[in-house]
Structure formats: C-alpha cells, structure tokens
Design a protein around this motif. Structure first.
Motif, mmCIF file in Angstrom:
data_model
loop_
_atom_site.group_PDB
_atom_site.id
_atom_site.type_symbol
_atom_site.label_atom_id
_atom_site.label_comp_id
_atom_site.label_asym_id
_atom_site.label_seq_id
_atom_site.Cartn_x
_atom_site.Cartn_y
_atom_site.Cartn_z
ATOM 1 N N VAL A 245 -20.979 25.747 -28.526
ATOM 2 C CA VAL A 245 -22.344 25.782 -27.984
ATOM 3 C C VAL A 245 -22.480 26.905 -26.959
ATOM 4 C CG1 VAL A 245 -24.033 24.530 -26.583
ATOM 5 C CG2 VAL A 245 -22.802 23.345 -28.402
ATOM 6 N N VAL A 246 -21.479 27.056 -26.098
ATOM 7 C CA VAL A 246 -21.509 28.107 -25.079
ATOM 8 C C VAL A 246 -21.539 29.494 -25.728
ATOM 9 C CG1 VAL A 246 -20.122 29.253 -23.297
ATOM 10 C CG2 VAL A 246 -20.481 26.784 -23.207
ATOM 11 N N ILE A 247 -20.709 29.708 -26.746
ATOM 12 C CA ILE A 247 -20.693 31.007 -27.431
ATOM 13 C C ILE A 247 -22.061 31.309 -28.038
ATOM 14 C CG2 ILE A 247 -19.710 32.325 -29.345
ATOM 15 C CD1 ILE A 247 -17.096 30.810 -28.919
ATOM 16 N N LEU A 248 -22.651 30.318 -28.694
ATOM 17 C CA LEU A 248 -23.969 30.521 -29.308
ATOM 18 C C LEU A 248 -25.029 30.812 -28.248
ATOM 19 C CD1 LEU A 248 -23.927 27.674 -32.002
ATOM 20 C CD2 LEU A 248 -23.633 30.133 -32.379
ATOM 21 N N ALA A 249 -24.955 30.099 -27.118
ATOM 22 C CA ALA A 249 -25.942 30.317 -26.052
ATOM 23 C C ALA A 249 -25.803 31.712 -25.448
ATOM 24 C CB ALA A 249 -25.767 29.256 -24.961
#
Length: 505
Positions: free
Chosen positions: A152-156
């Motif tokens: 999720v962090v990478i996508l954000a």
C-alpha cells in the motif's frame, strides 16, 4: 531545438511540448531536499552503524568521513556533465555521449535496477518502524500485515510521484524537516547524557581521534568503505530531476554536491552520538539488527520518548521510498525516448507532466521483487540489498570515467579543469572500481552473506548481482536486434563554449 554537441549528437529529442516533463516545477532547495531524502539518512545509519563499529570500533566516524571522498568526487562529475546535458537519464545519457551506446545502456540498466531492489525494503522499514512508533508491535511482527501495508505504501508513494513533481517536493520538505528534527533531538540527548554520566550503556566521551579512518587498520577501512557506498547512495536523485528544476544547467548538480556535504555532517553528528552513548560492545554485538540500534537504543536514550527516533527512521524510509522511484522512472523515460527501451515507457501524463507509465512499471516490478524474494526468506531480501553495492559502484564509476572522457579535449586548458573535471572524477571512479572488486571477492564467499547460505557455490548477493547483469545484457541485445536506432548514435565531446564558462574557480 535540443543542443547539439561537437560530435553531432543531440540531447533531448524534439517532442510535443505537451509531452514534456514540467520545466521549472521545483527550485534548488526542493532538489536538495529530494537528494537528501533519497539516501534515507536515519535508516541508512540504523542499517550500517553497527556493522561499521564492528569493523572499526570507535573509529567508525572516521570511516564514514573517508566514504564521503569518492561520493564528493563523483558528485563533481554529475555537476559538470549536467552542465552540458540536462537529461533526466543522467548516467545513461552522459555515458552514451562519452563512451557509446553499449556502455550507456548498461549504466541506465544499473540505475533502474537499484530502484527495483531497494524500494520494497524501504517501504517495509517505513511500515515496520511506523507500527513500532504507534505501539503496534504485534502488527509489526505479523508478516502478512507488514507486507500488505508495504505494498500500500509503495502504491501511495508512486501515486504521489505521478500526480506531480511539485507535490512530491512538498511532501519531501515535510519529511526531511521531521527526520532531521528527530535525529538532532536524539543526538543532543545522547551526548548530554554521556557528559552527565547517565548513560545506561558503556558510554565513551567523544574524541577528535575518532575521525581517523586508519585508526583501526586497512582491513577495517576497506570493509567500512563498502558499507559507506550504501549510506551515501541516492543523492543523485536531485540531478534526475534536472528537466524539472529551475536553472537546470547548474542547480541540480549543485544540489547533488551539497547533498553529500549535508549527509556527511548528519552522519558524523549522529554517529558520534551513537558510539559515545552505546560504546562499541553493544553496537558490535547487535551489528546485524537494525532495531537494536534505533529501537532498543532509542529507548535507552529517550525512555518513553523513544517514538521520536522510531518516527525518524519511519519518515526517512518513507521519504526514500518515494524519491528512489524518481531515478528509476526518469532513467526509463530517457532510455525509451532515445529508442533504447520500448516507446510506451516514454509516455508523459498530459495533465501532470510526469512519466506515468515508467513510474508505475517501476513500482510494479519493485512490488513483485519484494513479494517474491520475501517468499524465499527474509535473509534473501537482505542479500538483494547487499547486491546493491555492486550496481551502485558500477554506475558511479562509469559516470566518473565518462566525465573525463567527455571533456578530454579541455582538461589541460586550466588547473581547474584538470583537477575537478578530469583527475577528481577519475580518482573517484578508481576508488569505486576497487571497492567493486573487493565486493565481488567478499560476496563470492557464501559465509559473508546474510543467510550464510550458498547459491551455486557463491554468496547469494553475488549471484543476484550477476543475474541482474546477465538479464541486462540479454535485454540489451534483444532490443538492439528489435530496434537499433539508439545504437546508431555517435559519441560526442564537450562544446568549447560550454566549457569556457568554468575554466577557473
């Protein structure tokens, strides 16, 4: 019209103005901040201070000082090459102009692959330390929760990169302020407690003698320099934004140089504080445990305020997750628009003026690498990070040599040119080439890997590094057959008019 050098090569090709990166989107200070955050100072210190102390003891600050030298020399090469070619592909574009398309392509591949290898690990650290700071230790220990949040962090962070360079810079400004503040609070409290005699560990009063890089012997210095390549790596992200920075011919290069200087001050300050408070025994015994340095040690120094240091590492890794996407995506963009990679990677978002396709591709490959390697073992992820030093040393050294080759006709025109454009970058490249050889020799021994295991009779990091190199050569040869336009470019030399402006200091 793009500038054409003496060799007939044009830099950035003619394109639709709406399909260009957004010029003048950020200023010098924003570029400087992005260069700093790309190195992830707090996380880098947490990862390497223990191993460096295990090698050099109290002389760890001296080793970090020595590691700064090749970085500064290569930063000079980035500055002078950027003056003649403001291309977001940096090493890829410059090496192509100076040494030909084959070397240039491999340099670009190395930059892109460093991002793929490290983005997942950085996001994982951000999630882990963020959960610890929030008191959610159980979540931090749960592999599925941590990996899910990491994705999720990478996508954000990828979405932030795509939405715009200005938005990215604003977020980076906030993160660097938080990180530096937290680190300074930790360092000041640690040093105060050492002098007050309230250290809970084997505190040692700081000494200027700690800055002697040869104090622990040559072997310790060699091993420490290998680690030093990792803690300084990333400052060149400022130069990858050259097409989007005001005063693009000089500001990005200056931001890269100043990034290395600020990093040196940060590392020495916090390094002194950590060694002084904890002593060498604690750090050496916990050399392989990042949490022991900036989680356990944070609690020892700050007590109930240890969340301050945990947040420093979290924000550090979070910022670096975003900024590490920049060099990989911009390099892919540069390669694609020069026909060195599939053309769809050169697509620019019509509204945000960012390389959306290459950015999402970098994120997708990084997520895939992170998830797959984690299924092998956590040690395999650590081994993939160790392999980073091979790629970093390679493309940094290549850039240093390219600088001297590109300006070869002007090196004897002045002492300034000879020392700063020729000799300095070549010495930096030589040091990094020597470290590359040392790294290969060390990684060939399986016992030196994080897992202590053996892949094909070699250490896993070396196998990963060789594998990435082989895949790169195969992809390069395939694309050479598929579309040979990039390989028809001619090498160039520096335009005398561009050199004339900085012959003297």
């Amino acid at each position: 019209m793009a500038h054409e050098d003496a060799g007939g090569h044009t830099g950035i090709p003619e394109t639709d103005p709406d399909a260009r990166l957004q010029a003048n989107a950020i200023g010098f200070l924003d570029a400087l901040v992005i260069g700093l955050n790309s190195t992830s100072p707090a996380y880098s210190l947490a990862a390497v201070i223990g191993p460096i102390v295990a090698l050099a003891g109290i002389y760890a600050p001296g080793v970090m000082l020595a590691s700064f030298v090749p970085m500064l020399l290569i930063a000079a090469a980035f500055y002078y090459l950027n003056k003649v070619d403001q291309d977001c592909g940096t090493t890829f574009s410059w090496v192509t102009r100076a040494m030909g398309p084959w070397a240039g392509w491999l340099g670009g591949w190395a930059i892109a692959m460093t991002g793929v290898l490290v983005i997942g690990s950085l996001a994982d650290v951000a999630v882990h330390f963020g959960l610890l700071a929030a008191g959610l230790d159980g979540w931090a220990a749960n592999e599925w929760i941590r990996q899910g949040l990491t994705v999720v962090v990478i996508l954000a962070m990828t979405a932030v990169c795509v939405i715009g360079t200005e938005m990215s810079a604003r977020l980076q400004d906030v993160l660097i302020l938080a990180q530096v503040f937290f680190l300074l609070v930790f360092a000041v409290v640690a040093i105060y407690r050492v002098y007050a005699g309230t250290s809970t560990l084997d505190g040692i009063r700081p000494s200027v003698e700690w800055l002697n890089p040869f104090g622990a012997g040559g072997a310790a210095l060699t091993g420490g320099l290998l680690l030093g390549v990792f803690i300084y790596w990333g400052w060149e992200s400022a130069v990858n934004l050259t097409e989007e920075v005001e005063d693009s011919a000089t500001a990005p290069g200056k931001a890269g140089i100043w990034s290395t200087v600020v990093l040196l001050v940060t590392y020495l300050s916090v390094g002194y504080a950590v060694v002084a408070y904890a002593g060498t025994k604690f750090l050496s015994e916990n050399a392989g445990e990042e949490e022991a340095v900036f989680a356990v040690l944070a609690h020892e120094v700050m007590g109930g305020w240890d969340w301050v240091v945990l947040l420093a590492v979290c924000t550090s890794a979070l910022a670096s997750t975003q900024t590490t996407i920049i060099p990989a995506s911009r390099t892919a963009l540069s390669m694609a628009r020069r026909h060195a990679l599939p053309p769809h990677l050169s697509h620019i978002h019509p509204r945000f003026h960012t390389p959306d396709v290459s950015t999402w591709w970098v994120a997708a490959i990084a997520i895939g690498w992170y998830l797959v390697v984690n299924q092998i073992s956590e040690n395999a992820l650590l081994d993939s990070l160790t392999a980073l030093s091979l790629l970093i040393s390679f493309y940094y050294a290549l850039t240093g040599v390219a600088c001297a080759v590109y300006y070869r006709r002007h090196l004897l025109e002045s002492v300034h040119n000879f020392l700063l454009i020729g000799l300095g970058p070549v010495i930096g490249a030589g040091l990094l080439a020597w470290l590359l050889v040392k790294s290969v020799a060390s990684m060939s021994n399986p016992e030196n890997s994080a897992s202590g295991g053996s892949w094909f009779g070699l250490g896993p990091p070396l196998v990963i590094g060789i594998g990435i190199a082989v895949v790169g050569v195969l992809v390069m040869c395939f694309w050479r057959i598929r579309d040979g336009r990039f390989w028809q470019e001619r090498r160039g030399v520096a335009d005398p008019d561009l050199v004339r402006g900085f012959k003297k200091p």
